[in-house]
Design an enzyme around this catalytic site. Sequence first.
Site, PDB file in Angstrom:
ATOM      1  N   HIS A   6       0.830  -1.205   0.000  1.00  0.00           N
ATOM      2  CA  HIS A   6       0.000   0.000   0.000  1.00  0.00           C
ATOM      3  C   HIS A   6       0.865   1.256   0.000  1.00  0.00           C
ATOM      4  O   HIS A   6       1.589   1.509   0.958  1.00  0.00           O
ATOM      5  CB  HIS A   6      -0.884  -0.036   1.250  1.00  0.00           C
ATOM      6  CG  HIS A   6      -1.823   1.104   1.375  1.00  0.00           C
ATOM      7  ND1 HIS A   6      -1.852   1.923   2.482  1.00  0.00           N
ATOM      8  CD2 HIS A   6      -2.774   1.573   0.540  1.00  0.00           C
ATOM      9  CE1 HIS A   6      -2.793   2.828   2.333  1.00  0.00           C
ATOM     10  NE2 HIS A   6      -3.369   2.648   1.156  1.00  0.00           N
ATOM     11  N   HIS A  53      -0.419  10.916  -2.504  1.00  0.00           N
ATOM     12  CA  HIS A  53      -1.743  10.572  -1.978  1.00  0.00           C
ATOM     13  C   HIS A  53      -2.666  11.772  -1.817  1.00  0.00           C
ATOM     14  O   HIS A  53      -3.841  11.726  -2.174  1.00  0.00           O
ATOM     15  CB  HIS A  53      -1.593   9.864  -0.627  1.00  0.00           C
ATOM     16  CG  HIS A  53      -2.903   9.488  -0.010  1.00  0.00           C
ATOM     17  ND1 HIS A  53      -3.632  10.341   0.793  1.00  0.00           N
ATOM     18  CD2 HIS A  53      -3.630   8.342  -0.087  1.00  0.00           C
ATOM     19  CE1 HIS A  53      -4.743   9.738   1.186  1.00  0.00           C
ATOM     20  NE2 HIS A  53      -4.767   8.522   0.666  1.00  0.00           N
TER      21      HIS A  53
HETATM   22  O1  G3P Z   1      -6.601   1.658  -2.744  1.00  0.00           O
HETATM   23  C1  G3P Z   1      -6.841   1.372  -1.417  1.00  0.00           C
HETATM   24  C2  G3P Z   1      -6.541   2.519  -0.514  1.00  0.00           C
HETATM   25  O2  G3P Z   1      -5.328   3.094  -0.898  1.00  0.00           O
HETATM   26  C3  G3P Z   1      -7.628   3.563  -0.494  1.00  0.00           C
HETATM   27  O3  G3P Z   1      -7.459   4.545   0.471  1.00  0.00           O
HETATM   28  O4  G3P Z   1      -6.724   6.732   1.319  1.00  0.00           O
HETATM   29  O5  G3P Z   1      -5.147   4.824   1.395  1.00  0.00           O
HETATM   30  O6  G3P Z   1      -5.725   5.896  -0.764  1.00  0.00           O
HETATM   31  P1  G3P Z   1      -6.222   5.539   0.613  1.00  0.00           P
HETATM   32 MG    MG Z   2      -4.759   4.647  -2.202  1.00  0.00          MG
END
Ligand code: G3P
Ligand code: MG
Length: 238
Positions: free
Chosen positions: A7, A49
Amino acid sequence: MTKVWAHRGASADAPENTLPAFELALEQGADGFELDVQLTRDDEVVVIHDETLERCTDGHGWVADHSLDDLRKLDASAGRDGFGGTRIPTLGDVFGLVQGTEAVINVELKNSKMAYKGLEERVLAVIAEYEMTHRVVLSSFNHDSLRYLRSLTGGVRLGALYDQPLWKPWAYARRLGVHALHPSLSSARRRVVRHAHDEGLDVNVWTVNEASDIMRMVEINADAVVTNHPALAREVIG
Ligand code: G3P
Ligand code: MG
């Protein structure tokens, strides 16, 4: 076998959404990684992000108000020791990094708060340029954008992000025309995975950081776990 997707890269151990985080994810045995994209003032696709610069860089203001040249000067180490001088990458930089690997890249379009005009076309253009069509999954919480992507491409896989339990999400996903459900951990259910698989859909779950949750996602047959800890997930899954 459930795949391990890091992630924002190996974001527990390196600055999120940077080349060091993506390299480290692959070193730690991830099958691929998730990243987030925004659009610059001059329509370049950058990997970050937030819509704003403060949390992850030494810059200020909106990503959309800066040119790529401006953004390339910023430090994206987010205060982490040993990563000084790390830059915000473009999507092309990341695709360049994974040429010669088999890593799958989940590109999350961050277009729910900002209505980036042309983001979908620009992302598809970079995918085409680096011949990544068959190794990419495009996801978004903005399902209008997914529907638009569906009209632009038949070849690139699409995933619908959601963070609340939905009624028959597999049926919805089929109507939307996407290839995968991307539920939050708390929305991922055995029944959802079973029905999704019956419909030919994948289920990729985020963000799964605890060993017990990773194991549970393996048991319900999730196709991928998106995790800040790819080394741990690799150890649990094998
Ligand atoms: O793609 C899954 C996750 O990344 C979604 O939430 O805020 O971490 O981008 P966020
Ligand atoms: Mg994400």
